[in-house]
Scaffold this motif. Structure first.
Motif, mmCIF file in Angstrom:
data_model
loop_
_atom_site.group_PDB
_atom_site.id
_atom_site.type_symbol
_atom_site.label_atom_id
_atom_site.label_comp_id
_atom_site.label_asym_id
_atom_site.label_seq_id
_atom_site.Cartn_x
_atom_site.Cartn_y
_atom_site.Cartn_z
ATOM 1 N N LEU A 1 -19.892 -10.468 -47.964
ATOM 2 C CA LEU A 1 -18.734 -12.211 -48.692
ATOM 3 C C LEU A 1 -17.421 -11.411 -47.930
ATOM 4 C CD1 LEU A 1 -18.503 -15.038 -48.893
ATOM 5 C CD2 LEU A 1 -17.749 -14.186 -51.286
ATOM 6 N N SER A 2 -16.736 -9.965 -48.652
ATOM 7 C CA SER A 2 -15.694 -10.036 -47.774
ATOM 8 C C SER A 2 -16.294 -9.408 -45.985
ATOM 9 C CB SER A 2 -15.700 -8.609 -48.499
ATOM 10 O OG SER A 2 -14.391 -8.060 -47.952
ATOM 11 N N ASP A 3 -17.131 -8.824 -45.568
ATOM 12 C CA ASP A 3 -17.138 -8.883 -44.245
ATOM 13 C C ASP A 3 -17.317 -9.835 -43.454
ATOM 14 O OD1 ASP A 3 -16.974 -5.616 -45.632
ATOM 15 O OD2 ASP A 3 -19.422 -5.470 -45.057
ATOM 16 N N LEU A 4 -18.033 -10.466 -43.995
ATOM 17 C CA LEU A 4 -18.771 -11.314 -43.145
ATOM 18 C C LEU A 4 -17.244 -12.137 -43.143
ATOM 19 C CD1 LEU A 4 -19.900 -14.339 -41.861
ATOM 20 C CD2 LEU A 4 -20.492 -15.057 -44.876
ATOM 21 N N LEU A 5 -16.586 -12.667 -43.826
ATOM 22 C CA LEU A 5 -14.974 -13.275 -44.290
ATOM 23 C C LEU A 5 -14.288 -13.163 -42.874
ATOM 24 C CD1 LEU A 5 -14.705 -14.057 -47.651
ATOM 25 C CD2 LEU A 5 -14.414 -15.682 -45.958
ATOM 26 N N TRP A 6 -13.996 -11.377 -43.145
ATOM 27 C CA TRP A 6 -12.929 -10.472 -42.107
ATOM 28 C C TRP A 6 -13.902 -10.568 -41.069
ATOM 29 C CZ3 TRP A 6 -13.873 -6.602 -38.326
ATOM 30 C CH2 TRP A 6 -13.194 -6.283 -38.102
#
Length: 200
Positions: free
Chosen positions: A58-63
């Motif tokens: 999720l963090s990678d996707l948002l970044w």
């Protein structure tokens, strides 16, 4: 003693107020498939298996979608660098604002509002749905706001293809109802929604 209890009550209240925020892990910038392979596999997918997305993904996707890759510059361009788009994420328990500087999802509304996204066969099985809100008072123009949304949407498509996820950009949602739920101002407009989910 009484003063100590009062202070404890205030701290507890503040913690409860922000208890629904999601602090994300530091984005990993080394995962995924090579660019040419990712482009070859980029497509719209509408059928997902219901599954919660791990926080690192999720963090990678948002970044990837709208993070900062330099001090004051994003992973996507924007007209005159106005950065007028706000990125929100809808889960089945609420709507969250993505604060890219703090790398946190801030809960703005608690509840299940997925019906406002329409097409339940797509949205109900998605791990999440992005909601893009343009701040027209910051945009260089209304057209630019829609163009800038497209850059973010494409980054999500590329991430999905690289990580074997599915996604589809959607304009067929209940604009009025979603705007009412999110309590957006007259200077804001929801430009697009985009579910992301795990493929069957």
């Amino acid at each position: 003693m009484k003063r100590g209890l009062t202070l404890l009550g205030v701290i507890t209240f503040i913690f409860t107020l922000h208890a629904q925020d999601i602090q994300l892990p530091t984005p990993s910038k080394t995962s995924g498939k090579p660019l040419m392979e990712t482009l070859n596999e980029r497509r719209s997918e509408r059928t997902y298996v219901k599954k919660e997305m791990p926080q690192q993904m999720l963090s990678d996707l948002l970044w990837t979608a709208y993070g900062f890759n330099r001090e004051d510059r994003r992973t996507v361009p924007s007209s005159q660098n106005r950065q007028e788009i706000d990125v929100y994420v809808m889960f089945d328990d609420g709507i969250y604002f993505y604060d890219a500087k703090l790398n946190v999802l801030k809960n703005i509304k608690k509840g299940d509002f997925r019906a406002a996204l329409n097409q339940a066969d797509i949205t109900m099985n998605a791990a999440l749905s992005f909601i893009f809100v343009a701040n027209l008072d910051r945009a260089s123009s209304r057209d630019a706001a829609f163009t800038d949304t497209g850059y973010i949407s494409q980054n999500i498509y590329l991430f999905a293809a690289s990580m074997n996820l599915g996604t589809v950009a959607r304009g067929s949602f209940n604009h009025e109802e979603l705007a009412r739920i999110m309590e957006i101002s007259s200077e804001q407009i929801i430009t697009l929604v985009q579910p992301v989910g795990f493929l069957k």
